[in-house]
Design a protein around this motif. Structure first.
Motif, PDB file in Angstrom:
ATOM      1  N   ASN A 168     -59.903-100.735  66.890  1.00  0.00           N
ATOM      2  CA  ASN A 168     -59.762-102.185  67.004  1.00  0.00           C
ATOM      3  C   ASN A 168     -59.263-102.611  68.373  1.00  0.00           C
ATOM      4  N   ARG A 236     -67.917 -93.475  67.013  1.00  0.00           N
ATOM      5  CA  ARG A 236     -67.811 -94.664  66.180  1.00  0.00           C
ATOM      6  C   ARG A 236     -69.179 -95.127  65.682  1.00  0.00           C
ATOM      7  N   ARG A 278     -64.147 -94.605  62.705  1.00  0.00           N
ATOM      8  CA  ARG A 278     -63.341 -95.500  63.516  1.00  0.00           C
ATOM      9  C   ARG A 278     -61.862 -95.218  63.248  1.00  0.00           C
ATOM     10  N   ALA A 280     -58.063 -95.241  62.809  1.00  0.00           N
ATOM     11  CA  ALA A 280     -57.047 -96.253  62.491  1.00  0.00           C
ATOM     12  C   ALA A 280     -55.642 -95.688  62.581  1.00  0.00           C
ATOM     13  N   ASP A 294     -60.602 -95.913  59.476  1.00  0.00           N
ATOM     14  CA  ASP A 294     -60.264 -97.184  58.850  1.00  0.00           C
ATOM     15  C   ASP A 294     -60.795 -97.278  57.420  1.00  0.00           C
ATOM     16  N   ASP A 424     -67.787 -99.287  71.067  1.00  0.00           N
ATOM     17  CA  ASP A 424     -67.823-100.599  70.433  1.00  0.00           C
ATOM     18  C   ASP A 424     -68.563-101.612  71.281  1.00  0.00           C
ATOM     19  N   CYS A 433     -71.285-103.392  65.970  1.00  0.00           N
ATOM     20  CA  CYS A 433     -70.181-103.439  65.012  1.00  0.00           C
ATOM     21  C   CYS A 433     -70.585-102.921  63.640  1.00  0.00           C
TER      22      CYS A 433
END
Length: 464
Positions: A168, A236, A278, A280, A294, A424, A433
């Motif tokens: 993020n 990702r 991804r 986290a 995530d 990203d 995304c």
């Protein structure tokens, strides 16, 4: 106390790297006085920190014409234009000699802490454009100094702010606490201490750009000599035909070869790939760490983590200036659409100069890597043309400043898929995304997962 006329003041250039020194050379050629403030103890401090990495541009693409004119009287001999230097070669054989030739125009151990207008914070309109800039900096002994400038060219780059592992854009939970297991740089596995850190270990490499390719290839080479050395490549996005770059279709052959080298490394079974993951959280597991996605997935424990998810500009010392920056890329608003990584690769960026680099605050320019904000699709020759145009504009020669002509080598890939150190930022080819469902891909000779047979396209990262 009276001030000198603004036109008598120097143009302050922040950073003595490739773009900063080129800016100084072009300013001097135009009869303007440059003052280069470099935070390191020598020229190209950031380049020296990745000195073990070989560039994918030849010497012919890494020297600036105005700089060569300054170097000529010193007896400098241009290296073989067909060869590929390392970062150390670039610094020692070109950038430091150029800084030496510029003499007192370059100050070392000068860390810029703030730029503003004399007597004007960013709120005040009155007579703003008639006031010189003030540039505050600290020296090696910690003392604070200030110089006045007619204009400021910020070529400080993005090296100092690597992006975190967190998908993020923020550090993953536990990332800071696990700092002793994490690096944000391509390791030099020829260095004995660094080699010992990764030899016989299990290492996660997060990223999908040129830096990640280099790290994977380096770990694969180490694995050939040291059993037990293994990489886990964390992406990702998914794996597609563009994952490994442009190969033989790339007009920069070494850039294409970089992707092919990474592909060969994984084809030989030195890595597993985890796609659609991804990060986290980073959890401790004894002397190892565990990456948590995530979606709640936990990867197998690893000994080390190499995070290569891109770089970002430090804008903190420019907070009192009126900058016009794109809200996504943190690049000048007129430049951002031209370099949007969702649309462009290194070879499809349109020529641009002082107009695209300008801001609401007259006289401030971000050039080089910093001008691209978070878009890492940058070539040195782009920075040289930027600085030529900016110097011409500051000298009042708008005809020359507007005559921006630059042809960049094509990447061999259409669109933006698979091009960037920050996954990203990608679009298409499984990027963007909308991540695919997470999966573990075993990579090796004869793999049926699609990676071993993936079409070779273009590697990422066009910083050289």
């Amino acid at each position: 106390m009276s001030q000198p006329a603004t036109t008598e003041l120097p143009v302050v250039v922040i950073g003595a790297g490739p773009a900063g020194l080129a800016a100084a050379a072009h300013l001097a050629e135009r009869g303007l006085t440059p003052l280069v403030l470099e935070r390191g103890p020598a020229a190209a401090d950031a380049v020296r920190q990745w000195g073990h990495v070989r560039l994918f541009s030849t010497w012919a693409e890494l020297t600036d014409p105005a700089a060569e004119k300054i170097l000529a009287p010193t007896g400098w001999a241009k290296p073989d234009p067909t060869t590929y230097p390392s970062g150390s070669d670039w610094a020692q054989q070109y950038l430091q000699p150029l800084a030496d030739a510029l003499g007192d125009a370059v100050r070392y151990n000068a860390t810029v802490t703030g730029v503003s207008r004399v007597g004007r914070d960013r709120i005040v309109d009155a007579d703003r454009d008639t006031q010189p800039f003030t540039v505050d900096f600290t020296t090696a002994d910690g003392s604070e100094q200030r110089v006045l400038a007619r204009a400021v060219v910020d070529a400080s780059g993005t090296w100092a702010l690597p992006s975190p592992a967190g998908a993020n854009g923020l550090p993953a939970l536990g990332e800071r606490a696990a700092a002793d297991h994490i690096t944000y740089r391509v390791p030099d596995t020829k260095d004995p201490e660094v080699r010992a850190r990764y030899a016989g270990k299990r290492t996660a490499v997060i990223g999908s750009g040129a830096s990640a390719f280099t790290a994977l290839a380096s770990l694969a080479s180490l694995a050939e000599d040291t059993p037990g050395t293994h990489a886990v490549w964390v992406l990702r996005r998914g794996i597609s035909g563009s994952t490994f770059g442009g190969g033989s279709a790339d007009q920069l052959p070494a850039r294409g070869a970089l992707g092919l080298a990474a592909k060969a490394a994984v084809d030989d079974g030195y890595a597993d790939a985890v796609t659609g993951f991804r990060t986290a959280e980073v959890e401790r597991d004894g002397e190892q760490v565990v990456l948590v996605g995530d979606d709640g997935r936990h990867l197998e424990p690893v000994d080390e983590v190499i995070v290569l998810t891109g770089l970002r500009p430090d804008l903190s010392f420019l907070s009192e200036l009126r900058l016009g920056l794109d809200e996504r890329l943190q690049a000048p608003v007129a430049l951002a659409p031209l370099i949007d990584p969702n649309q462009h690769s290194c070879g499809s960026v349109y020529p641009h100069g002082h107009r695209e680099l300008s801001h609401p605050e007259n006289g401030i320019y971000l050039v080089g890597m910093k001008s691209y904000g978070r878009a890492p699709t940058f070539l040195a020759m782009t920075g040289y043309e930027q600085t030529r145009s900016v110097a011409a504009a500051l000298a009042g020669d708008l005809e020359s400043a507007d005559r921006v002509e630059l042809t960049l080598p094509e990447t061999g890939v259409c669109g933006g898929a698979g091009l960037f150190d920050d996954p990203d930022a990608e679009a298409g080819g499984g990027g963007g995304c909308c991540a695919p469902a997470p999966q573990l891909v075993q990579i090796g000779i004869g793999s049926s997962a699609g990676i071993a047979t993936a079409e070779a396209d273009k590697p990422t990262g066009c910083c050289s």
